[in-house]
Enzyme design. Sequence first.
Site, mmCIF file in Angstrom:
data_model
loop_
_atom_site.group_PDB
_atom_site.id
_atom_site.type_symbol
_atom_site.label_atom_id
_atom_site.label_comp_id
_atom_site.label_asym_id
_atom_site.label_seq_id
_atom_site.Cartn_x
_atom_site.Cartn_y
_atom_site.Cartn_z
ATOM 1 N N CYS A 109 150.727 136.320 86.090
ATOM 2 C CA CYS A 109 152.074 136.129 86.116
ATOM 3 C C CYS A 109 152.684 137.564 86.061
ATOM 4 O O CYS A 109 154.131 137.385 86.297
ATOM 5 C CB CYS A 109 152.540 135.425 84.718
ATOM 6 S SG CYS A 109 152.038 133.680 84.794
HETATM 7 C C1 LIG Z 1 152.389 124.538 76.298
HETATM 8 C C2 LIG Z 1 153.537 124.615 75.418
HETATM 9 C C3 LIG Z 1 154.910 124.020 75.859
HETATM 10 C C4 LIG Z 1 153.083 123.477 74.488
HETATM 11 O O1 LIG Z 1 154.070 123.484 73.380
HETATM 12 P P1 LIG Z 1 153.657 123.471 71.873
HETATM 13 O O2 LIG Z 1 154.587 123.358 70.977
HETATM 14 O O3 LIG Z 1 152.767 124.702 71.804
HETATM 15 O O4 LIG Z 1 152.714 122.229 72.043
HETATM 16 P P2 LIG Z 1 151.121 121.877 71.181
HETATM 17 O O5 LIG Z 1 150.006 122.250 72.222
HETATM 18 O O6 LIG Z 1 151.010 122.759 69.803
HETATM 19 O O7 LIG Z 1 151.116 120.419 70.895
HETATM 20 C C5 LIG Z 1 152.179 119.821 69.865
HETATM 21 C C6 LIG Z 1 151.939 118.498 69.904
HETATM 22 O O8 LIG Z 1 152.316 117.639 71.033
HETATM 23 C C7 LIG Z 1 151.321 117.122 71.919
HETATM 24 N N1 LIG Z 1 151.480 117.138 73.242
HETATM 25 C C8 LIG Z 1 151.025 117.963 73.950
HETATM 26 N N2 LIG Z 1 151.345 117.810 75.221
HETATM 27 C C9 LIG Z 1 152.176 116.791 75.243
HETATM 28 C C10 LIG Z 1 152.737 115.736 76.326
HETATM 29 N N3 LIG Z 1 152.550 116.168 77.600
HETATM 30 N N4 LIG Z 1 153.500 114.875 75.945
HETATM 31 C C11 LIG Z 1 153.595 114.402 74.521
HETATM 32 N N5 LIG Z 1 153.174 115.261 73.661
HETATM 33 C C12 LIG Z 1 152.322 116.275 73.937
HETATM 34 C C13 LIG Z 1 150.065 117.703 71.137
HETATM 35 O O9 LIG Z 1 149.000 116.475 71.196
HETATM 36 C C14 LIG Z 1 150.572 118.056 69.610
HETATM 37 O O10 LIG Z 1 150.493 116.836 68.966
HETATM 38 P P3 LIG Z 1 149.662 116.734 67.413
HETATM 39 O O11 LIG Z 1 150.930 117.777 66.698
HETATM 40 O O12 LIG Z 1 150.015 115.595 67.167
HETATM 41 O O13 LIG Z 1 148.688 117.402 67.453
HETATM 42 C C15 LIG Z 1 153.709 126.003 74.760
HETATM 43 O O14 LIG Z 1 152.644 126.150 73.976
HETATM 44 C C16 LIG Z 1 154.031 127.145 75.698
HETATM 45 O O15 LIG Z 1 154.925 127.143 76.448
HETATM 46 N N6 LIG Z 1 153.363 128.254 75.374
HETATM 47 C C17 LIG Z 1 153.464 129.694 76.058
HETATM 48 C C18 LIG Z 1 152.647 129.311 77.195
HETATM 49 C C19 LIG Z 1 152.761 130.365 78.330
HETATM 50 O O16 LIG Z 1 153.529 131.249 78.252
HETATM 51 N N7 LIG Z 1 151.940 130.569 79.106
HETATM 52 C C20 LIG Z 1 151.982 131.499 80.270
HETATM 53 C C21 LIG Z 1 151.286 130.699 81.350
HETATM 54 S S1 LIG Z 1 151.337 131.491 82.880
#
Ligand SMILES: CC(C)(COP(=O)(O)OP(=O)(O)OC[C@H]1O[C@@H](n2cnc3c(N)ncnc32)[C@H](O)[C@@H]1OP(=O)(O)O)[C@@H](O)C(=O)NCCC(=O)NCCS
Length: 371
Positions: A155
């Site tokens: 990235c």
């Molecule tokens: C990926 C991202 C959006 C996920 O958001 P989050 O708030 O961390 O979500 P989590 O993975 O902890 O999941 C939270 C809950 O939502 C659920 N969930 C995950 N994906 C889901 C989806 N597509 N739809 C519905 N629910 C979902 C999970 O199962 C979890 O449920 P639980 O609490 O019952 O276990 C976030 O972590 C993020 O953007 N992180 C930074 C990533 C980044 O910058 N990466 C660089 C890549 S180049």
Amino acid sequence: MTARISSTGLWTPPNSISNDELVGSYNAYVEQFNTENAISIENGETEPLNPSSSAFIEKASGIKARYVLSKDPILDPKIMEPRIKERSNEEISVLAEMAVWAGRDALEKAGRAPEEVDAVIVACSNLQRAYPAIAIEVQKYLGTSGFAFDMNVACSSATFGIETARGLIAGGQAKSVLVCSPEICSGHLNFQDRDSHFIFGDVATAVLLESEDIAPPNSWEIISAKLVTEFSNNIRNNFGFLNRTAPDGVGKPDKLFVQNGRSVFKEVVPMVADMITKELAANDIPPESLKRMWLHQANINMNNFIAQKVLGKDADPTMAPVVLDEYANTSSAGSIIAFDKHNDDFKPGDIGLICSFGAGYSAGLILVRKS
Ligand SMILES: CC(C)(COP(=O)(O)OP(=O)(O)OC[C@H]1O[C@@H](n2cnc3c(N)ncnc32)[C@H](O)[C@@H]1OP(=O)(O)O)[C@@H](O)C(=O)NCCC(=O)NCCS
């Protein structure tokens, strides 16, 4: 010789996928999987899949849609992958073509002919082939002079590319360098993974850097730059040329993008806020004198936290503009799209920063002042 940013370019694919379209396809796949595996799920041998939700995606990330090269196969629950036709060696490769479109846009905006460019860097997360370098193909099809090479810092490829270009200009290797970031993120995204199927989009950007004696009067002075890396397995893709030496692993999910998003969020926000704060202090720039932060476009909540930590207060929406709602995460291109689309109101002397962060971990910061 000091380098300046003379212009930027952008190429956006024609197809957009909304969250509802993506979730509809994913949930059809889930229903099919759970039906086909009903007995094994009932016996406790297989975990059932849970549906995805547009509301979750928008709240957790800020993403509402994404552009892709190939739309229908991604949305077909029986395929769920992009389909991009293989081209012959006599045709331009798709990654090079995207870079050429974005590069042309940057050259047109600066009023430059291709032959005035001495070097092309293709800086992106996923290179289409091992060799020859995509950048050398871009050099051929654009008609630029000199030399070209590829580089990959995930990235942070574009900001590391800008700093590399600045070094080439300072060292006298080139007077004009075009940094292209074509990103086909749909190619490495697992559309069957609920945690990440919504994250990425496709795009290409370009940044033209020129030595200050030839850069146009309205170009951007680069005040300073900072590059930081710190090893982490929290964002990883094990695809590579050695996969064939371990045939059991070929096609497994780890050969696509995998992340521990929650850990990335927690670890990268302080790393980036600290980098920006220290670099501003090193240049005697008080945070309140910043007009804009063109931040990496992965997650709107992450960007709000970073802006808040740097400024010591909530940032207004013009401080850290959002493009990920429309483009999703476009890897290295994200902060450049934000810069390209949100700088018209800058007056001479106004200061802003371009900042990327992601896999590696890697983070890159370019502090700029409008001339
Ligand atoms: C990926 C991202 C959006 C996920 O958001 P989050 O708030 O961390 O979500 P989590 O993975 O902890 O999941 C939270 C809950 O939502 C659920 N969930 C995950 N994906 C889901 C989806 N597509 N739809 C519905 N629910 C979902 C999970 O199962 C979890 O449920 P639980 O609490 O019952 O276990 C976030 O972590 C993020 O953007 N992180 C930074 C990533 C980044 O910058 N990466 C660089 C890549 S180049």
